[in-house]
Scaffold this motif. Structure first.
Motif, mmCIF file in Angstrom:
data_model
loop_
_atom_site.group_PDB
_atom_site.id
_atom_site.type_symbol
_atom_site.label_atom_id
_atom_site.label_comp_id
_atom_site.label_asym_id
_atom_site.label_seq_id
_atom_site.Cartn_x
_atom_site.Cartn_y
_atom_site.Cartn_z
ATOM 1 N N THR A 1 0.915 -1.127 0.192
ATOM 2 C CA THR A 1 -0.011 0.027 -0.024
ATOM 3 C C THR A 1 0.913 1.031 0.112
ATOM 4 N N VAL B 1 1.865 3.412 -5.237
ATOM 5 C CA VAL B 1 1.389 2.790 -6.323
ATOM 6 C C VAL B 1 -0.009 1.718 -5.722
ATOM 7 N N GLY B 2 0.246 1.018 -4.911
ATOM 8 C CA GLY B 2 -0.995 0.431 -4.496
ATOM 9 C C GLY B 2 -1.840 0.880 -3.633
ATOM 10 N N ASN C 1 10.662 -8.814 -2.193
ATOM 11 C CA ASN C 1 9.446 -8.691 -1.722
ATOM 12 C C ASN C 1 8.404 -9.333 -2.821
ATOM 13 N N VAL D 1 5.813 -12.457 -1.689
ATOM 14 C CA VAL D 1 4.479 -12.393 -1.965
ATOM 15 C C VAL D 1 3.968 -13.902 -2.656
ATOM 16 N N SER E 1 4.009 -3.888 -9.841
ATOM 17 C CA SER E 1 5.249 -3.655 -9.535
ATOM 18 C C SER E 1 6.020 -3.544 -10.694
ATOM 19 N N GLU F 1 3.846 10.397 -9.453
ATOM 20 C CA GLU F 1 3.571 11.287 -8.257
ATOM 21 C C GLU F 1 3.145 12.357 -8.470
ATOM 22 N N LYS G 1 16.458 3.946 -10.495
ATOM 23 C CA LYS G 1 16.550 2.277 -10.403
ATOM 24 C C LYS G 1 16.237 1.837 -11.721
HETATM 25 N N1 NAD Z 1 6.228 5.676 -7.139
HETATM 26 C C1 NAD Z 1 5.875 5.755 -8.495
HETATM 27 O O1 NAD Z 1 5.349 6.737 -8.978
HETATM 28 C C2 NAD Z 1 5.665 4.425 -9.314
HETATM 29 C C3 NAD Z 1 5.124 4.560 -10.693
HETATM 30 C C4 NAD Z 1 4.915 3.326 -11.290
HETATM 31 C C5 NAD Z 1 5.496 2.241 -10.916
HETATM 32 N N2 NAD Z 1 5.890 2.068 -9.781
HETATM 33 C C6 NAD Z 1 6.561 0.710 -9.042
HETATM 34 O O2 NAD Z 1 5.666 0.170 -8.267
HETATM 35 C C7 NAD Z 1 6.395 -0.609 -7.320
HETATM 36 C C8 NAD Z 1 5.962 -0.048 -6.070
HETATM 37 O O3 NAD Z 1 6.243 1.309 -5.861
HETATM 38 P P1 NAD Z 1 5.906 2.304 -4.617
HETATM 39 O O4 NAD Z 1 6.676 3.528 -5.044
HETATM 40 O O5 NAD Z 1 4.315 2.250 -4.380
HETATM 41 O O6 NAD Z 1 6.461 1.789 -3.281
HETATM 42 P P2 NAD Z 1 6.543 1.974 -1.889
HETATM 43 O O7 NAD Z 1 7.857 1.768 -1.257
HETATM 44 O O8 NAD Z 1 5.906 3.299 -1.584
HETATM 45 O O9 NAD Z 1 5.550 1.028 -1.323
HETATM 46 C C9 NAD Z 1 5.702 -0.486 -1.338
HETATM 47 C C10 NAD Z 1 4.858 -1.043 -0.208
HETATM 48 O O10 NAD Z 1 5.006 -2.508 -0.398
HETATM 49 C C11 NAD Z 1 4.845 -2.983 1.130
HETATM 50 N N3 NAD Z 1 5.372 -4.339 1.119
HETATM 51 C C12 NAD Z 1 6.544 -4.818 0.751
HETATM 52 N N4 NAD Z 1 6.606 -6.050 0.887
HETATM 53 C C13 NAD Z 1 5.514 -6.427 1.247
HETATM 54 C C14 NAD Z 1 4.965 -7.510 1.450
HETATM 55 N N5 NAD Z 1 5.492 -8.775 1.391
HETATM 56 N N6 NAD Z 1 3.437 -7.799 1.845
HETATM 57 C C15 NAD Z 1 2.865 -6.612 1.953
HETATM 58 N N7 NAD Z 1 3.181 -5.346 1.827
HETATM 59 C C16 NAD Z 1 4.692 -5.354 1.392
HETATM 60 C C17 NAD Z 1 5.622 -1.968 1.928
HETATM 61 O O11 NAD Z 1 5.430 -1.902 3.244
HETATM 62 C C18 NAD Z 1 5.457 -0.338 1.104
HETATM 63 O O12 NAD Z 1 4.241 0.032 1.850
HETATM 64 C C19 NAD Z 1 7.599 -0.465 -7.738
HETATM 65 O O13 NAD Z 1 8.096 -1.760 -8.329
HETATM 66 C C20 NAD Z 1 7.926 0.627 -8.480
HETATM 67 O O14 NAD Z 1 8.880 0.814 -9.239
HETATM 68 C C21 NAD Z 1 6.105 3.051 -8.974
#
Ligand code: NAD
Length: 432
Positions: A8, A11-12, A99, A103, A121, A155, A266
């Motif tokens: 969460t 993205v989530g 991660n 999952v 992801s 974002e 990254k």
């Molecule tokens: N942030 C962006 O703008 C963006 C845009 C497009 C794609 N992405 C991709 O989306 C993915 C997530 O990015 P984000 O920025 O949302 O990351 P984030 O670090 O903000 O969130 C990831 C969440 O996953 C949780 N998590 C990790 N392992 C877990 C598990 N086993 N069970 C439950 N929860 C778990 C963490 O606690 C964290 O809250 C990445 O691969 C990123 O490259 C991000």
């Protein structure tokens, strides 16, 4: 439909909230108990314009459930989205997929009925194949389809990007999964965007190729801006002149600091690593990563020059430290290496960012967070406009700084050099 978002974060959470807003029941799961607790209290852990309002509305209507009970969330859902982080591995370029795989292993124990498992992801090409290996027994019993649906939201503009995406990419060869996902996305894709069904590997690679291309555009114009500075050309003219060509396009053609954030750095590194694994030399991407790294030191050297190569005791103010406006995300923000360097050189640094104080600078002596622009700017020798928040676009520097001699280094070209000259302010910007 009933959905489960695992992870969460940016993205989530955004996708979960938006999916619930179009009528789905969404379980948002995170292993971070504190995050789940605060979400249940209506406290949004990230800064994303517009998110809180939609979140509270759908949470109240019980379409949005925040939990750490993965089993219950998965069992009650038809579609499971993996949205966990995929950062760079320590001392390497490769994406850390621990991660994702953990999952997948959890899901193997839980799934007893057909589910669509969607990776949102960003994961290297062929990761879906690895997930499928972990879930082989479920796949064999036709209990799972593993799909790639990369996320492109930005974002700061995430809500708009979710509801009006340029494209939705669904990577699967399962007709059933594609049909169900098409109907899930229907309220969104019927507007202006395109819906592509590709191979799973294709979807995975589209995401990396897109980010690497955007990073290339930024690095390209950053390098051209260096040339503009040497030749007396205004980079704005170049951006406009080039960008008017529809084959090029005007977006991502504005120079600034090194690109940062949670994706471009990254993802470009991970793409190079994937190229190496598949024995393909991605020389352009390697050059982009290199150019971007060099830009960080190039700009700090410029700060040194602006201050007459004498940094000791200089009062420097950063306006904005996040990698872009309208987010609190500090991941790989170029302000971090800049501030670290200037701090080492014994500058006194103050900073203000509308998204608040940053833990990244907590351990640095002589780096102070200020609660507002005035407190940050007063008596500064140099103000660095690092992030283009709207708050910084119409400032009266003479009133704010309250001293005769000061300098401005505008990394986002927010102000007119001519106006600054008329006001007798020593003003420096990028590529002009
Ligand atoms: N942030 C962006 O703008 C963006 C845009 C497009 C794609 N992405 C991709 O989306 C993915 C997530 O990015 P984000 O920025 O949302 O990351 P984030 O670090 O903000 O969130 C990831 C969440 O996953 C949780 N998590 C990790 N392992 C877990 C598990 N086993 N069970 C439950 N929860 C778990 C963490 O606690 C964290 O809250 C990445 O691969 C990123 O490259 C991000």
């Amino acid at each position: 439909m009933k959905l489960c978002m695992i992870g969460t974060g940016y993205v989530g959470l955004v996708s979960g909230v938006c999916f619930s807003d179009v009528g789905n029941t969404v379980y948002c799961v995170d292993k971070d108990q504190k995050k789940i607790d605060s979400l249940n209290k209506g406290i949004v852990p990230i800064f994303e314009p517009g998110l809180e309002e939609i979140l509270k509305k759908n949470h109240k209507q019980k379409r949005l459930i925040f939990t750490n009970d993965l089993k219950k969330a998965v069992t009650n859902s038809d579609i499971i989205f993996i949205c966990v982080g995929t950062p760079t591995k320590k001392n390497s370029n490769s994406a850390d997929l621990k991660n994702i795989y953990s999952v997948a292993k959890e899901l193997k124990k839980i799934i007893k009925k057909y589910k669509i498992l969607v990776t949102k992801s960003t994961v290297p090409v062929s990761t879906g194949d690895q997930i499928e290996k972990i879930l082989f027994s479920l796949k064999k019993k036709k209990l799972v389809d593993i799909v790639s649906n990369p996320e492109f939201l930005r974002e700061g503009e995430a809500i708009r990007d979710f509801f009006y995406p340029d494209r939705v990419i669904i990577g699967t060869d399962s007709k059933k999964a594609n049909r169900i996902l098409n109907s899930l996305y229907l309220p969104i894709i019927k507007k202006t965007s395109r819906y592509f069904n590709t191979s799973r590997r294709g979807a995975e690679l589209i995401k990396y190729a897109s980010n690497a291309f955007l990073a290339t555009k930024i690095s390209f114009i950053n390098e051209i801006s260096n040339l503009c500075e040497k030749t007396g050309v205004d980079v704005k003219d170049i951006s406009l002149g080039m960008g008017s060509d529809q084959r090029i396009g005007e977006r991502f053609l504005r120079p600034g600091p090194a690109y940062g954030g949670s994706c471009f750095p990254k993802d470009t590194r991970a793409l190079i690593d994937t190229g190496n694994k598949f024995k393909t030399n991605l020389s352009i991407v390697k050059t982009v990563v290199n150019s971007n790294n060099k830009r960080k030191s190039l700009l700090t050297k410029r700060v040194e020059k602006i201050l007459g190569n004498n940094l000791v005791g200089k009062k420097i103010t950063f306006l904005g430290v996040t990698f872009k406006p309208n987010t609190d995300d500090m991941r790989e923000a170029s302000s971090i290496p800049m501030i670290q360097y200037l701090n080492k050189k014994k500058c006194k640094i103050k900073y203000y960012d509308p998204s608040g104080k940053k833990s990244e600078f907590k351990s640095l002596k002589n780096v102070t967070y200020c609660k507002n622009i005035s407190l940050a700017c007063i008596k500064a020798d140099l103000v660095i406009l690092h992030t283009e928040w709207n708050d910084f676009k119409l400032l009266n520097f003479k009133k704010l700084i309250k001293k005769n001699k000061f300098k401005i280094y505008d990394l986002r070209n927010l102000y007119s050099p001519q106006k600054m000259k008329r006001q007798k302010i020593q003003y420096f910007s990028v590529g002009r």
